[in-house]
Design a protein around this motif. Structure first.
Motif, short mmCIF file in Angstrom:
data_model
loop_
_atom_site.label_atom_id
_atom_site.label_comp_id
_atom_site.label_asym_id
_atom_site.label_seq_id
_atom_site.Cartn_x
_atom_site.Cartn_y
_atom_site.Cartn_z
N LYS A 78 50.14 37.37 46.80
CA LYS A 78 51.01 38.44 46.00
C LYS A 78 50.20 39.26 45.03
O LYS A 78 50.28 40.54 45.09
CB LYS A 78 51.82 37.65 45.34
N TYR A 79 49.13 38.85 44.45
CA TYR A 79 48.21 39.55 43.58
C TYR A 79 47.49 40.87 44.21
O TYR A 79 47.74 41.52 43.69
CB TYR A 79 47.49 38.72 42.86
N THR A 80 47.10 40.45 45.37
CA THR A 80 46.15 41.44 46.16
C THR A 80 47.26 42.33 46.73
O THR A 80 47.01 43.75 46.81
CB THR A 80 45.28 40.72 47.20
N GLU A 81 48.13 41.82 47.20
CA GLU A 81 49.51 43.03 47.82
C GLU A 81 49.77 43.78 46.74
O GLU A 81 50.10 44.94 46.86
CB GLU A 81 50.55 42.13 47.99
N LEU A 82 50.31 43.33 45.54
CA LEU A 82 50.69 44.25 44.29
C LEU A 82 49.49 45.05 43.52
O LEU A 82 49.70 46.11 43.51
CB LEU A 82 51.00 43.44 43.10
N LYS A 83 48.11 44.69 44.05
CA LYS A 83 47.26 45.36 43.45
C LYS A 83 46.80 46.68 44.33
O LYS A 83 46.66 47.89 43.82
CB LYS A 83 45.93 44.73 43.29
N SER A 84 47.32 46.36 45.70
CA SER A 84 46.78 47.61 46.42
C SER A 84 48.14 48.61 46.51
O SER A 84 47.72 49.62 46.78
CB SER A 84 46.70 47.10 48.02
N HIS A 85 49.16 48.32 45.94
CA HIS A 85 50.60 49.19 45.71
C HIS A 85 50.29 49.87 44.43
O HIS A 85 51.10 50.84 44.18
CB HIS A 85 51.57 48.58 46.36
N SER A 86 49.82 49.34 43.51
CA SER A 86 49.97 49.85 41.99
C SER A 86 48.67 50.07 41.45
O SER A 86 47.42 49.31 41.78
CB SER A 86 50.92 48.97 41.42
N GLU A 87 48.68 50.76 40.22
CA GLU A 87 47.29 50.98 39.71
C GLU A 87 47.58 50.41 38.13
O GLU A 87 47.18 51.09 37.31
CB GLU A 87 47.05 52.35 39.61
N MET A 88 48.10 49.23 38.11
CA MET A 88 48.21 48.50 36.63
C MET A 88 47.04 47.79 36.28
O MET A 88 46.32 47.59 37.16
CB MET A 88 49.31 47.50 36.78
N ASP A 89 46.78 47.70 34.90
CA ASP A 89 45.59 46.82 34.76
C ASP A 89 45.87 45.44 34.88
O ASP A 89 46.99 44.77 35.32
CB ASP A 89 45.52 47.05 33.17
N ASP A 90 44.80 44.53 34.55
CA ASP A 90 44.97 43.19 35.16
C ASP A 90 45.63 42.36 34.59
O ASP A 90 46.54 41.48 35.34
CB ASP A 90 43.53 42.58 35.15
N LEU A 93 49.40 43.31 35.77
CA LEU A 93 49.34 42.84 37.12
C LEU A 93 49.51 41.45 37.31
O LEU A 93 50.36 41.01 38.08
CB LEU A 93 48.19 43.53 38.00
N PHE A 94 49.01 40.76 36.46
CA PHE A 94 48.86 39.19 36.36
C PHE A 94 50.40 39.00 35.95
O PHE A 94 51.14 38.06 36.72
CB PHE A 94 48.21 38.67 35.42
N GLU A 95 51.00 39.37 35.12
CA GLU A 95 52.46 39.28 34.76
C GLU A 95 53.41 39.50 35.83
O GLU A 95 54.28 38.68 36.12
CB GLU A 95 52.73 40.05 33.63
N GLU A 96 53.16 40.71 36.49
CA GLU A 96 53.96 41.16 37.60
C GLU A 96 54.07 40.22 38.72
O GLU A 96 54.99 39.76 39.45
CB GLU A 96 53.71 42.56 37.97
N THR A 97 52.89 39.49 39.04
CA THR A 97 52.62 38.76 40.24
C THR A 97 53.36 37.60 39.73
O THR A 97 54.10 36.85 40.61
CB THR A 97 51.21 38.48 40.35
N GLY A 98 53.29 36.98 38.67
CA GLY A 98 54.04 35.79 38.26
C GLY A 98 55.52 35.96 38.39
O GLY A 98 56.44 35.22 38.77
N LYS A 99 56.09 37.10 37.94
CA LYS A 99 57.49 37.48 37.84
C LYS A 99 58.08 37.72 39.55
O LYS A 99 58.85 36.89 40.01
CB LYS A 99 57.94 38.80 37.11
N ALA A 100 57.09 38.07 40.30
CA ALA A 100 57.33 38.40 41.75
C ALA A 100 57.35 36.89 42.66
O ALA A 100 58.44 36.55 43.28
CB ALA A 100 56.48 39.27 42.53
N LEU A 101 56.57 35.89 42.10
CA LEU A 101 56.50 34.78 42.81
C LEU A 101 57.66 33.85 42.34
O LEU A 101 58.22 33.08 42.90
CB LEU A 101 55.19 34.08 42.28
#
Length: 154
Positions: A78-90, A93-101
């Motif tokens: 999920k982290y790599t998927e979100l990283k490829s679609h957005s340009e957030m800082d780490d 991006l870590f928090e967004e990945t946790g929310k998505a999961l």
């Protein structure tokens, strides 16, 4: 033992015929019914007992097993998927990945930190099926009422 072979190796006619061909039964000793059966064989197919054995084992459903590695793998994917679609800082991006999961039903927690509180979870995950059905019925009943009012205007 002969009774168990009866249903597996042909009919009585075919066995007697084969015994006569091999010479075990001599022509003067053949059964009375043999000539009649040979002259007038049955027109329908003979009953053949199926060769199925009753299943003694029940098919057991294997429960899904999730290991800690599965959660980590899901996080990384999920982290790599979100990283490829957005340009957030780490950190964002870590928090967004946790929310998505969390929306997907996977609860992550950091070492030494308390587990995620229920308030941060998506409220859709908390809905029960019965609540969803009653809400859907009320919406469909409301839409039918509005359709009746719009079609019966003078």
């Amino acid at each position: 033992m002969a009774g168990s072979r009866l249903e597996r190796f042909g009919t009585v006619f075919t066995r007697v015929r084969d015994l006569m061909r091999s010479g075990v039964i001599k022509p003067p000793k053949k059964p009375i019914w043999y000539d009649v059966y040979e002259a007038f064989p049955p027109t329908t197919s003979l009953h053949v007992k199926p060769h199925t054995r009753p299943c003694t084992k029940k098919q057991e459903t294997v429960p899904e097993i999730f290991y800690r590695e599965d959660e980590v793998r899901a996080f990384v994917d999920k982290y790599t998927e979100l990283k490829s679609h957005s340009e957030m800082d780490d950190s964002a991006l870590f928090e967004e990945t946790g929310k998505a999961l969390l929306r997907d039903g996977i609860v992550l927690r950091r070492r030494g930190a308390p587990s995620v509180s229920a308030e941060t979870r998506d409220p859709v995950l908390e809905l029960k099926l019965t609540d969803m059905l009653t809400e859907q019925r009320s919406v469909s009943a409301d839409s039918e009422d509005t359709m009746e009012h719009t079609t019966h205007k003078p």
